[in-house]
Scaffold this active site. Structure first.
Site, mmCIF file in Angstrom:
data_model
loop_
_atom_site.group_PDB
_atom_site.id
_atom_site.type_symbol
_atom_site.label_atom_id
_atom_site.label_comp_id
_atom_site.label_asym_id
_atom_site.label_seq_id
_atom_site.Cartn_x
_atom_site.Cartn_y
_atom_site.Cartn_z
ATOM 1 N N ASN A 10 0.773 -0.996 0.470
ATOM 2 C CA ASN A 10 -0.215 0.212 -0.594
ATOM 3 C C ASN A 10 0.947 1.549 0.278
ATOM 4 O OD1 ASN A 10 -1.710 2.199 0.735
ATOM 5 N ND2 ASN A 10 -3.014 1.003 1.762
ATOM 6 N N GLU A 37 -3.915 1.896 -2.342
ATOM 7 C CA GLU A 37 -4.137 3.157 -2.918
ATOM 8 C C GLU A 37 -2.838 4.095 -3.683
ATOM 9 O OE1 GLU A 37 -5.609 5.410 0.949
ATOM 10 O OE2 GLU A 37 -3.778 3.767 2.172
ATOM 11 N N ASP A 150 -3.848 -4.601 0.438
ATOM 12 C CA ASP A 150 -4.785 -4.411 1.704
ATOM 13 C C ASP A 150 -5.944 -4.126 2.399
ATOM 14 O OD1 ASP A 150 -4.729 -2.751 4.160
ATOM 15 O OD2 ASP A 150 -4.392 -0.323 3.756
ATOM 16 N N ASN A 152 -7.346 -4.213 5.563
ATOM 17 C CA ASN A 152 -7.890 -4.085 6.304
ATOM 18 C C ASN A 152 -8.831 -4.910 7.367
ATOM 19 O OD1 ASN A 152 -7.266 -1.405 6.636
ATOM 20 N ND2 ASN A 152 -8.597 -0.917 4.796
ATOM 21 N N ASP A 222 -1.868 -6.682 5.958
ATOM 22 C CA ASP A 222 -1.612 -6.199 4.051
ATOM 23 C C ASP A 222 -0.969 -7.861 4.286
ATOM 24 O OD1 ASP A 222 -1.058 -3.765 3.216
ATOM 25 O OD2 ASP A 222 -0.500 -3.635 5.215
ATOM 26 N N ASP A 251 3.221 4.513 4.869
ATOM 27 C CA ASP A 251 2.810 4.072 6.607
ATOM 28 C C ASP A 251 2.425 2.200 6.260
ATOM 29 O OD1 ASP A 251 0.677 4.348 5.042
ATOM 30 O OD2 ASP A 251 -0.760 4.935 6.110
ATOM 31 N N HIS A 252 2.790 2.669 5.179
ATOM 32 C CA HIS A 252 2.721 -0.012 5.223
ATOM 33 C C HIS A 252 3.712 0.096 5.285
ATOM 34 C CE1 HIS A 252 -1.773 -0.256 4.902
ATOM 35 N NE2 HIS A 252 -1.719 0.893 4.968
#
Length: 261
Positions: A10, A37, A150, A152, A222, A251-252
């Site tokens: 991501n 994303e 991702d 989630n 992920d 942030d991933h």
């Protein structure tokens, strides 16, 4: 032994993350790279960056949020976007799939859900149910399936820091873990957990948590999941923490799996 490598990342804006991708791909020239994303309309996707590195690329995006892409060393036999089940929304910017011979890879950016009382949380459950139907359709074609992205969802207590405080989180609530398990059960093997059963392995560290990476306050949301026959050929899977520590990171970070050809 010839290996086939798959990575998911991501990027939280593909154009912002090109320096990270350049550095990582130069040292890790994987066969298939799934991105989530991407946050860019299709006309502005940085196609030359990937084609210059020998990748065929398929993508579907939109401005400012969501967006998915697949980059492959081999040309695609077929590419599809969205669920294709006649229901709305079709969700092309959240789901892209490709086929190479007997293998199908589905790359998804599963909705986060916002809050337990938000309509997006119920839609997240519907999204997962629709995925189960899609995977059953692919299995009926005789495909070896990979589900990456991702997703989630942190499936178990080992997949999040301080699980006892996360019970009401949209990525850990019991109902969403059950919905996720219903898709996985009988269809997929968690390739990462096959090779890395221990605790403290995460793929996301929230920007908003001070020194989250250094303190290892994270989530494993992920994933690389493979149908059983394909999982049997896997030789390794791991999280590469390094890109999260580089300048202007997502942030991933990247999750990788390797399979025997």
């Amino acid at each position: 032994m010839a290996l086939f490598s798959v990575a998911t990342f991501n990027v939280n804006s593909v154009r912002s993350r090109l320096p990270v991708l350049e550095r990582w791909l130069s040292a890790n020239p994987v066969d298939v790279l799934a991105l989530q994303e991407t946050k860019v309309v299709d006309d502005d996707f940085p196609l030359p960056f990937f084609s210059d590195r020998g990748y065929h690329v398929a993508f579907r995006g939109q401005k400012a949020y969501s967006g998915v892409a697949l980059a492959s060393r081999l040309p695609f036999d077929d590419v599809f976007h969205g669920f294709g089940d006649g229901l709305e929304p079709d969700d092309g910017p959240r789901l892209i799939g490709a086929r190479w011979g007997a293998m199908t890879v589905v790359n998804t950016y599963v909705p986060q859900g916002k809050s337990l009382d938000h309509p997006d949380f119920e839609y997240k459950k519907r999204f997962l149910r629709r995925l189960a139907t899609l995977f059953d359709r692919e299995t009926s074609r005789g495909a070896q399936n990979l589900w990456v992205g991702d997703l989630n969802v942190a499936p178990t207590e080992s997949d999040v820091t301080n699980a006892s405080t996360k019970g009401d989180h949209v990525c850990f609530h019991a109902s969403i873990r059950e919905a996720f398990a219903a898709v996985v059960d009988g269809r997929f093997v968690d390739v990462f957990r096959k090779h890395r059963p221990g605790e403290g392995e995460f793929s996301f560290w929230d920007y908003r948590v001070k020194n989250a990476l250094g303190r290892n306050i994270g989530w494993r949301i992920d994933h690389i999941l493979a149908s059983a026959d394909l999982a049997d050929t896997s030789v390794d899977a791991f999280v590469d923490r390094e890109p999260r520590s580089w300048e202007r990171p997502s942030d991933h970070t990247v999750v990788v799996a390797r399979f025997r050809r």
